[in-house]
Design an enzyme around this catalytic site. Structure first.
Site, PDB file in Angstrom:
ATOM      1  N   CYS A   4      50.982  43.859  73.323  1.00 13.25           N
ATOM      2  CA  CYS A   4      50.160  44.312  74.447  1.00 13.25           C
ATOM      3  C   CYS A   4      49.109  43.252  74.800  1.00 13.25           C
ATOM      4  O   CYS A   4      48.303  42.845  73.954  1.00 13.25           O
ATOM      5  CB  CYS A   4      49.490  45.631  74.089  1.00 13.25           C
ATOM      6  N   HIS A  46      44.771  51.545  71.459  1.00 15.27           N
ATOM      7  CA  HIS A  46      45.835  51.377  72.461  1.00 15.27           C
ATOM      8  C   HIS A  46      46.312  52.734  72.959  1.00 15.27           C
ATOM      9  O   HIS A  46      46.883  53.516  72.217  1.00 15.27           O
ATOM     10  CB  HIS A  46      47.017  50.596  71.890  1.00 15.27           C
ATOM     11  N   HIS A  99      43.256  51.215  81.528  1.00 14.35           N
ATOM     12  CA  HIS A  99      42.064  50.475  81.955  1.00 14.35           C
ATOM     13  C   HIS A  99      41.485  51.098  83.211  1.00 14.35           C
ATOM     14  O   HIS A  99      42.216  51.587  84.068  1.00 14.35           O
ATOM     15  CB  HIS A  99      42.372  48.987  82.185  1.00 14.35           C
TER      16      HIS A  99
HETATM   17  P1  AMP Z   1      46.767  47.233  86.955  1.00 14.57           P
HETATM   18  O1  AMP Z   1      47.566  46.784  88.148  1.00 14.57           O
HETATM   19  O2  AMP Z   1      45.921  48.456  87.221  1.00 14.57           O
HETATM   20  O3  AMP Z   1      47.622  47.361  85.719  1.00 14.57           O
HETATM   21  O4  AMP Z   1      45.703  46.096  86.704  1.00 14.57           O
HETATM   22  C1  AMP Z   1      45.881  45.061  85.802  1.00 14.57           C
HETATM   23  C2  AMP Z   1      44.761  44.088  86.055  1.00 14.57           C
HETATM   24  O5  AMP Z   1      44.701  43.211  84.951  1.00 14.57           O
HETATM   25  C3  AMP Z   1      44.955  43.224  87.306  1.00 14.57           C
HETATM   26  O6  AMP Z   1      43.843  43.426  88.185  1.00 14.57           O
HETATM   27  C4  AMP Z   1      45.002  41.797  86.758  1.00 14.57           C
HETATM   28  O7  AMP Z   1      44.360  40.858  87.597  1.00 14.57           O
HETATM   29  C5  AMP Z   1      44.298  41.945  85.425  1.00 14.57           C
HETATM   30  N1  AMP Z   1      44.682  40.977  84.416  1.00 14.57           N
HETATM   31  C6  AMP Z   1      45.929  40.603  84.052  1.00 14.57           C
HETATM   32  N2  AMP Z   1      45.888  39.695  83.063  1.00 14.57           N
HETATM   33  C7  AMP Z   1      44.575  39.487  82.784  1.00 14.57           C
HETATM   34  C8  AMP Z   1      43.867  38.661  81.853  1.00 14.57           C
HETATM   35  N3  AMP Z   1      44.501  37.855  81.000  1.00 14.57           N
HETATM   36  N4  AMP Z   1      42.514  38.697  81.860  1.00 14.57           N
HETATM   37  C9  AMP Z   1      41.850  39.512  82.724  1.00 14.57           C
HETATM   38  N5  AMP Z   1      42.460  40.325  83.599  1.00 14.57           N
HETATM   39  C10 AMP Z   1      43.797  40.314  83.646  1.00 14.57           C
HETATM   40 ZN    ZN Z   2      47.124  47.674  74.030  1.00 13.93          ZN
END
Ligand code: AMP
Ligand code: ZN
Length: 112
Positions: A4, A46, A99
């Site tokens: 993850c 998680h 999140h």
């Molecule tokens: P969701 O579409 O709600 O699953 O949002 C996932 C979010 O995670 C997106 O806004 C991405 O820009 C963000 N994201 C993906 N990888 C990373 C990372 N390594 N660090 C910070 N944010 C991330």
């Molecule tokens: Zn996780």
């Protein structure tokens, strides 16, 4: 070893820009911000998605929710903020670790 992405961020195996953490949550800047402030609030435990949570997670979910206003204020969002939880493919969830997005400031996208 977990696969993850967000568990790896919590563990420090993948870098992130940390905003806050306590025993239960980790908060960091979104890597692809959709507004001038865009942070993510995740549980250290998680849980893949909101619809995988149950009453055992009630205290954790309440803690996440009640932390949002102070986290928003810590980013200068004194006027209010937007929260988003995407759940599953139908909700556009891309990372399978629960999140809460906090967005605000300038360049806020329209909602419709
Ligand atoms: P969701 O579409 O709600 O699953 O949002 C996932 C979010 O995670 C997106 O806004 C991405 O820009 C963000 N994201 C993906 N990888 C990373 C990372 N390594 N660090 C910070 N944010 C991330
Ligand atoms: Zn996780």
């Amino acid at each position: 070893m977990t696969d993850c992405l967000f568990c790896k961020i919590i563990a420090g195996d993948i870098p992130s820009t940390k905003v806050f953490e306590d025993d239960l949550i980790y908060v960091f800047k979104d890597i692809n911000p959709k507004a001038s402030v865009h942070i993510l609030v995740i549980p250290k435990q998680h849980i893949a998605r909101l619809d995988h949570a149950n009453t055992e997670h009630a205290d954790l979910l309440a803690h996440m929710m009640l932390s949002l206003p102070n986290l928003a204020k810590s980013q200068g969002l004194d006027d209010g903020f937007r929260t988003i939880i995407n759940t599953g493919p139908g909700g556009g969830q891309e990372v399978d670790h629960l999140h809460i997005h906090i967005l605000g400031g300038s360049h806020m996208p329209g909602f419709n």
